[in-house]
Design an enzyme around this catalytic site. Structure first.
Site, PDB file in Angstrom:
ATOM      1  N   ARG A 248       0.944  -0.960   0.001  1.00  0.00           N
ATOM      2  CA  ARG A 248      -0.160  -0.038   0.399  1.00  0.00           C
ATOM      3  C   ARG A 248       0.916   1.437   0.096  1.00  0.00           C
ATOM      4  NH1 ARG A 248      -4.949   2.110   3.589  1.00  0.00           N
ATOM      5  NH2 ARG A 248      -5.640   0.783   2.296  1.00  0.00           N
TER       6      ARG A 248
ATOM      7  N   HIS B 259      -7.883   0.582  -5.933  1.00  0.00           N
ATOM      8  CA  HIS B 259      -7.710  -0.061  -5.227  1.00  0.00           C
ATOM      9  C   HIS B 259      -8.726  -1.408  -5.057  1.00  0.00           C
ATOM     10  CE1 HIS B 259      -8.254  -0.637  -0.575  1.00  0.00           C
ATOM     11  NE2 HIS B 259      -8.855   0.590  -0.722  1.00  0.00           N
TER      12      HIS B 259
ATOM     13  N   GLN C 176     -10.434  -3.821  -2.623  1.00  0.00           N
ATOM     14  CA  GLN C 176     -11.575  -2.611  -2.064  1.00  0.00           C
ATOM     15  C   GLN C 176     -12.804  -3.419  -2.702  1.00  0.00           C
ATOM     16  OE1 GLN C 176     -12.446  -0.727   0.465  1.00  0.00           O
ATOM     17  NE2 GLN C 176     -14.536  -1.311   0.302  1.00  0.00           N
TER      18      GLN C 176
ATOM     19  N   ASP D  11     -16.707   8.351  -1.159  1.00  0.00           N
ATOM     20  CA  ASP D  11     -14.921   8.295   0.008  1.00  0.00           C
ATOM     21  C   ASP D  11     -15.405  10.067   0.448  1.00  0.00           C
ATOM     22  OD1 ASP D  11     -12.651   7.261   0.329  1.00  0.00           O
ATOM     23  OD2 ASP D  11     -12.268   7.757  -1.148  1.00  0.00           O
TER      24      ASP D  11
ATOM     25  N   CYS E 259     -16.137   2.899   1.159  1.00  0.00           N
ATOM     26  CA  CYS E 259     -14.992   2.490   1.471  1.00  0.00           C
ATOM     27  C   CYS E 259     -14.610   2.199   2.603  1.00  0.00           C
ATOM     28  CB  CYS E 259     -13.236   2.221   0.639  1.00  0.00           C
ATOM     29  SG  CYS E 259     -13.379   3.862   0.480  1.00  0.00           S
TER      30      CYS E 259
ATOM     31  N   ARG F 212     -13.614  -7.385   3.213  1.00  0.00           N
ATOM     32  CA  ARG F 212     -12.297  -7.173   2.469  1.00  0.00           C
ATOM     33  C   ARG F 212     -11.584  -8.603   3.126  1.00  0.00           C
ATOM     34  NH1 ARG F 212     -10.035  -2.341   2.396  1.00  0.00           N
ATOM     35  NH2 ARG F 212      -8.790  -3.226   1.412  1.00  0.00           N
TER      36      ARG F 212
HETATM   37  N1  NVA Z   1      -9.610   7.049  -1.273  1.00  0.00           N
HETATM   38  C1  NVA Z   1      -9.338   7.116   0.031  1.00  0.00           C
HETATM   39  C2  NVA Z   1      -9.273   5.573  -0.696  1.00  0.00           C
HETATM   40  C3  NVA Z   1      -9.459   5.077   1.392  1.00  0.00           C
HETATM   41  C4  NVA Z   1      -9.874   3.507   1.715  1.00  0.00           C
HETATM   42  C5  NVA Z   1      -7.633   7.035   0.747  1.00  0.00           C
HETATM   43  O1  NVA Z   1      -6.523   6.847  -0.841  1.00  0.00           O
HETATM   44  O2  NVA Z   1      -7.818   7.926   0.976  1.00  0.00           O
HETATM   45  N1   CP Z   2     -11.144   0.707   2.912  1.00  0.00           N
HETATM   46  C1   CP Z   2      -9.586   0.584   3.586  1.00  0.00           C
HETATM   47  O1   CP Z   2      -8.970   0.119   2.448  1.00  0.00           O
HETATM   48  O2   CP Z   2      -9.672   0.792   4.468  1.00  0.00           O
HETATM   49  P1   CP Z   2      -7.847   0.857   5.294  1.00  0.00           P
HETATM   50  O3   CP Z   2      -7.637   2.278   5.304  1.00  0.00           O
HETATM   51  O4   CP Z   2      -8.564   0.720   6.720  1.00  0.00           O
HETATM   52  O5   CP Z   2      -7.364   0.330   4.895  1.00  0.00           O
END
Ligand code: NVA
Ligand code: CP
Length: 332
Positions: A107, A134, A137, A230, A271, A316
């Site tokens: 990540r 992502h 997800q 989101d 998400c 998830r």
């Molecule tokens: N768009 C958000 C998704 C988090 C799961 C981010 O990248 O922070």
């Molecule tokens: N939805 C999601 O990716 O959550 P986290 O950032 O907690 O992993």
């Protein structure tokens, strides 16, 4: 499905609709086994590395629990606990990890970093979120749609908010591949990029789905089966853009008024994490500064669809398990 063994999982663009559906079926199978207390630890003796350059609750815990259920050991690496980026390049780190681990989750920031890890490690590499995509997800989201709305195909799936970042992009790809009618509803400057939209339109033409981009919230939510949103500012984006995002995206906040215009059985999805109240540092700061109690979704909507949202979060784990298992050659 033998052809998934040894593959990377970097974006859903790389998978056929049949392969995506296979991940969903396998996740449902593992979910059932877990609920019935049946072990599924066919990957005993294997090890996976979990690299997180951005923070996480759901994704990290999902990879850890899923790996352990499958019989594997995990090593968690974050910015403070490894040489990655500071003293050692992504290429060299990947080369080292590839000698020790059977699979690697990443990540972080640009998609090119997870691609580099895949290339240099030589072991299945899984995208746990980048700025662009992502994909794990989306599998959880589609499994949840199946559970609540029976079949994902043909459903009208509306995404409201910043549609040009990881969630908007990946949902559009997933919907296009699986035959849903995807609507990105946002001000024009937040529409996904044209090249990706064109690719998705081609997949949608094959799957029976469609892609619509609109600024009109009434048109978007009409007959919607799913309304999704989101956060307005994603991880890694500068704090200075909050004000602009709040101004631009407030008309796209998911409210009961919007949900009431959707189809009768419509569900709300997110998400997570979500700013639906002031019980977070950022939510409190923004709420006090700009005078509101919520951001992308009201607390009323969030509370009404709590079960969906936390089933989605649980999913998830089951879907990430399916991704690791299938790409490491275990079908339960
Ligand atoms: N768009 C958000 C998704 C988090 C799961 C981010 O990248 O922070
Ligand atoms: N939805 C999601 O990716 O959550 P986290 O950032 O907690 O992993």
């Amino acid at each position: 499905m033998a052809e998934l063994k040894g593959r990377n999982f970097l974006t859903l663009m790389d998978f056929t609709p049949e392969e995506i559906r296979h991940f969903l079926d396998l996740a449902a199978k593992f979910k059932k086994m877990k609920k019935e207390g049946r072990t599924h630890d066919g990957l005993k003796g294997k090890n996976v590395a979990l690299i997180f350059e951005k923070t996480s609750t759901r994704t990290r815990c999902s990879f850890e629990v899923a790996a352990h259920d499958l019989g594997m050991q995990t090593t968690y690496l974050d910015n403070s606990g490894s040489q990655l980026g500071k003293k050692e390049s992504v290429e060299d780190t990947a080369s080292v990890l590839g000698r020790m681990y059977d699979g690697i989750e990443y990540r972080g920031f640009g998609q090119e970093r997870v691609e580099t890890i895949a290339e240099y490690s030589g072991v299945p590499t899984w995208n746990g979120l980048t700025d662009e995509y992502h994909p794990t997800q989306i599998l959880a989201d589609m499994l949840t749609v199946r559970e609540y709305l029976k079949d994902e195909k043909g459903k009208k799936f509306v995404y409201m908010g910043d549609a040009r970042f990881n969630m908007g992009n990946s949902l559009m790809i997933g919907c296009a591949k699986l035959g849903l009618h995807f609507v990105a509803c946002a001000p024009k400057k937040y529409f996904p990029n044209e090249e990706l939209v064109n690719k998705c339109r081609a997949w949608a033409a094959e799957s029976g789905g469609s892609i619509t981009l609109t600024e009109d919230t009434d048109e978007a939510v009409k007959n919607a089966d799913v309304i999704y949103t989101d956060v307005w500012v994603s991880m890694g984006e500068p704090a200075g853009i909050w004000e602009e995002r709040i101004r631009d995206l407030t008309p796209y906040k998911v409210t009961m008024e919007k949900m009431n215009k959707a189809s009768e059985n419509a569900i709300f999805m997110h998400c997570l994490p979500a700013f639906h109240d002031l019980k977070t540092e950022v939510g409190k700061e923004m709420g006090e500064k700009y005078g509101f109690n919520d951001m992308e979704v009201t607390d009323e909507v969030f509370s009404k669809y709590r079960d969906v949202l936390f089933d989605e979060a649980e999913n998830r784990m089951h879907t990430i398990k399916a991704v690791m298992a299938a790409t490491l050659g275990y079908e339960g």
